[in-house]
Scaffold this motif. Structure first.
Motif, PDB file in Angstrom:
ATOM      1  N   ILE A 206       6.590   1.395   9.738  1.00  0.00           N
ATOM      2  CA  ILE A 206       7.065   0.721   8.535  1.00  0.00           C
ATOM      3  C   ILE A 206       8.512   1.140   8.309  1.00  0.00           C
ATOM      4  N   LEU A 207       9.417   0.163   8.350  1.00  0.00           N
ATOM      5  CA  LEU A 207      10.851   0.426   8.231  1.00  0.00           C
ATOM      6  C   LEU A 207      11.371  -0.060   6.883  1.00  0.00           C
ATOM      7  N   TYR A 208      11.994   0.851   6.154  1.00  0.00           N
ATOM      8  CA  TYR A 208      12.632   0.527   4.883  1.00  0.00           C
ATOM      9  C   TYR A 208      14.032  -0.027   5.155  1.00  0.00           C
ATOM     10  N   VAL A 209      14.292  -1.248   4.632  1.00  0.00           N
ATOM     11  CA  VAL A 209      15.567  -1.940   4.859  1.00  0.00           C
ATOM     12  C   VAL A 209      16.273  -2.098   3.511  1.00  0.00           C
ATOM     13  N   PRO A 210      17.138  -1.149   3.139  1.00  0.00           N
ATOM     14  CA  PRO A 210      17.708  -1.139   1.785  1.00  0.00           C
ATOM     15  C   PRO A 210      18.666  -2.279   1.470  1.00  0.00           C
ATOM     16  N   LYS A 211      19.227  -2.921   2.492  1.00  0.00           N
ATOM     17  CA  LYS A 211      20.138  -4.035   2.226  1.00  0.00           C
ATOM     18  C   LYS A 211      19.391  -5.306   1.816  1.00  0.00           C
ATOM     19  N   SER A 212      18.079  -5.300   2.007  1.00  0.00           N
ATOM     20  CA  SER A 212      17.236  -6.386   1.504  1.00  0.00           C
ATOM     21  C   SER A 212      16.751  -5.978   0.117  1.00  0.00           C
ATOM     22  N   VAL A 213      17.136  -6.750  -0.897  1.00  0.00           N
ATOM     23  CA  VAL A 213      16.891  -6.354  -2.289  1.00  0.00           C
ATOM     24  C   VAL A 213      16.116  -7.436  -3.034  1.00  0.00           C
ATOM     25  N   ILE A 214      15.071  -7.009  -3.714  1.00  0.00           N
ATOM     26  CA  ILE A 214      14.339  -7.913  -4.592  1.00  0.00           C
ATOM     27  C   ILE A 214      14.206  -7.261  -5.968  1.00  0.00           C
ATOM     28  N   TYR A 215      13.815  -8.062  -6.947  1.00  0.00           N
ATOM     29  CA  TYR A 215      13.627  -7.593  -8.316  1.00  0.00           C
ATOM     30  C   TYR A 215      12.182  -7.881  -8.719  1.00  0.00           C
ATOM     31  N   HIS A 216      11.509  -6.877  -9.264  1.00  0.00           N
ATOM     32  CA  HIS A 216      10.072  -6.976  -9.497  1.00  0.00           C
ATOM     33  C   HIS A 216       9.730  -6.602 -10.931  1.00  0.00           C
ATOM     34  N   ASP A 217       8.907  -7.403 -11.569  1.00  0.00           N
ATOM     35  CA  ASP A 217       8.429  -7.096 -12.913  1.00  0.00           C
ATOM     36  C   ASP A 217       7.333  -6.035 -12.790  1.00  0.00           C
ATOM     37  N   TYR A 218       7.681  -4.799 -13.093  1.00  0.00           N
ATOM     38  CA  TYR A 218       6.768  -3.676 -12.856  1.00  0.00           C
ATOM     39  C   TYR A 218       6.559  -2.881 -14.130  1.00  0.00           C
ATOM     40  N   ASN A 219       5.309  -2.528 -14.389  1.00  0.00           N
ATOM     41  CA  ASN A 219       4.959  -1.711 -15.553  1.00  0.00           C
ATOM     42  C   ASN A 219       4.049  -0.594 -15.070  1.00  0.00           C
ATOM     43  N   LEU A 220       4.468   0.643 -15.286  1.00  0.00           N
ATOM     44  CA  LEU A 220       3.705   1.793 -14.801  1.00  0.00           C
ATOM     45  C   LEU A 220       2.404   2.000 -15.566  1.00  0.00           C
ATOM     46  N   GLU A 221       2.265   1.373 -16.718  1.00  0.00           N
ATOM     47  CA  GLU A 221       1.070   1.565 -17.544  1.00  0.00           C
ATOM     48  C   GLU A 221      -0.192   1.203 -16.764  1.00  0.00           C
ATOM     49  N   VAL A 222      -1.175   2.101 -16.831  1.00  0.00           N
ATOM     50  CA  VAL A 222      -2.445   1.877 -16.137  1.00  0.00           C
ATOM     51  C   VAL A 222      -3.551   1.773 -17.188  1.00  0.00           C
ATOM     52  N   LYS A 223      -4.022   0.567 -17.437  1.00  0.00           N
ATOM     53  CA  LYS A 223      -5.083   0.330 -18.408  1.00  0.00           C
ATOM     54  C   LYS A 223      -6.450   0.600 -17.777  1.00  0.00           C
ATOM     55  N   PRO A 224      -7.498   0.749 -18.591  1.00  0.00           N
ATOM     56  CA  PRO A 224      -8.824   1.069 -18.052  1.00  0.00           C
ATOM     57  C   PRO A 224      -9.300   0.135 -16.945  1.00  0.00           C
ATOM     58  N   GLU A 225      -9.057  -1.179 -17.098  1.00  0.00           N
ATOM     59  CA  GLU A 225      -9.488  -2.126 -16.075  1.00  0.00           C
ATOM     60  C   GLU A 225      -8.767  -1.868 -14.748  1.00  0.00           C
ATOM     61  N   LYS A 226      -7.495  -1.460 -14.830  1.00  0.00           N
ATOM     62  CA  LYS A 226      -6.751  -1.155 -13.614  1.00  0.00           C
ATOM     63  C   LYS A 226      -7.253   0.142 -12.998  1.00  0.00           C
ATOM     64  N   ILE A 227      -7.646   1.100 -13.825  1.00  0.00           N
ATOM     65  CA  ILE A 227      -8.244   2.338 -13.313  1.00  0.00           C
ATOM     66  C   ILE A 227      -9.451   2.016 -12.455  1.00  0.00           C
TER      67      ILE A 227
END
Length: 354
Positions: A206-227
């Motif tokens: 697995i190669l990390y390619v930093p010049k390829s950039v995306i933007y992601h809607d991310y929320n670290l919150e972990v609700k019970p259903e996600k647990i």
């Protein structure tokens, strides 16, 4: 990585997107891909919102596959890949937008090397910080987001990493099929962790390619259903990959991971504990087909360490993380050194035997 000959053909790419009620994001996502030299395949998992109408009305060139039910993220990706006719595939979440030229940069290394998966630098949707530069796969089945919350201008060198994030990655379709794609038995979350483990045992990188950039809607919150989904997926991975011999060898660390995840579940009250317990009970009833592999190929890419800034919210949490890491270190290196798993494939295989 094994060097191969070949020149990239940028019109030989298929982008696979799986949606479920993503009308808030799908327009921005597809608009950001208009300049990408690729076919776009969207698998809709029976959305009840306006997602399908937006795609059909505004993006006639998108290949839309409408599932009659929500078959899950991994199964949806597998369906999209099955309908892709190009050599290279890019898996992309719908709650993203892609920087111009990033698809080409992500795919370019695949023309030079075999047995390779590439991942981009994913930033938060507003571009303020790093979301992920891949994942850290812990040997107890835990998964951590690499580079989470770090400054955008850091981690600018290509490097091999131990795990991918399902938010975006690319590989040859033939390699996806060789590895086996996502495991349909994991409905949501942890499908990327299980795939990362399978990438390792198939000797892919697995190669990390930093010049390829995306933007992601991310929320670290972990609700019970996600647990529930996270823990069920983690238990599924351990049940799939660990023989009784491996499980007993790593039992001290597995018990520590249970203490940590139980403590995290407590933060969500009774409902959090209820869903963690439900995940354990459901996986006990589930028939899981064991997978055969050389232990060296797997454990060389797994981590023993819980990274800083994750599972740490106070001085007490930070102390417990350090204490857990000390225990993980001793258990992991004692067992792997004992059978020499991390240094040579020509060793006694801990995975043999039930």
């Amino acid at each position: 990585m094994d060097r191969i000959r070949g020149v990239i053909i940028y019109n030989n790419i298929s982008i696979i997107i799986v949606t479920f009620n993503h009308d808030k994001f799908i327009r921005n996502c597809l608009n950001s891909l208009k300049s990408a030299p690729a076919d776009i395949i969207v698998v809709d998992n029976c959305s009840a919102d306006n997602t399908v109408n937006i795609i059909e009305g505004e993006f006639p060139d998108v290949i839309l596959i409408k599932s009659q039910e929500n078959i899950g993220y991994g199964a949806g990706v597998n369906l999209g890949v099955k309908n892709a006719n190009n050599e290279y595939i890019v898996i992309l979440n719908p709650d993203t937008r892609v920087e111009q030229g990033s698809i080409e940069k992500l795919v370019k290394p695949l023309a030079k090397y075999d047995n390779l998966v590439t991942i981009p630098k994913a930033l938060f949707y507003d571009g303020s910080k790093i979301n992920t530069c891949g994942n850290i796969e812990h040997f107890t089945g835990l998964t951590f987001t690499r580079c989470l919350g770090d400054p955008v201008d850091q981690f600018n060198k290509k490097e091999l990493v131990g795990g991918l994030s399902g938010v975006c990655f690319a590989l040859k379709k033939a390699d996806y099929e060789k590895i086996g794609g996502f495991d349909d038995n994991i409905f949501l979350y942890m499908e990327d962790a299980e795939l990362s483990w399978r990438i390792s045992i198939n000797n892919h990188k697995i190669l990390y390619v930093p010049k390829s950039v995306i933007y992601h809607d991310y929320n670290l919150e972990v609700k019970p259903e996600k647990i529930y989904h996270l823990e069920k997926g983690r238990y599924y991975i351990l049940k799939k990959y660990f023989t009784k011999k491996i499980f007993v060898a790593f039992l001290p660390s597995i018990l520590i991971s249970e203490i940590l995840t139980t403590g995290y579940s407590v933060l969500n009250g009774k409902k959090g504990l209820k869903y963690k317990y439900k995940a354990l009970m459901d996986i006990r009833k589930m028939e899981v087909q064991k997978i055969e592999y050389n232990s060296h190929d797997l454990f060389k890419n797994l981590s023993w360490q819980i990274p800083d800034k994750q599972l740490s919210y106070s001085p007490v949490d930070n102390f417990l993380r350090k204490l857990a890491n000390a225990c993980f270190y001793l258990n992991f290196f004692f067992i792997t050194t004992l059978v020499n798993l991390r240094d040579s494939p020509k060793v006694k295989d801990l995975n043999r035997g039930k």
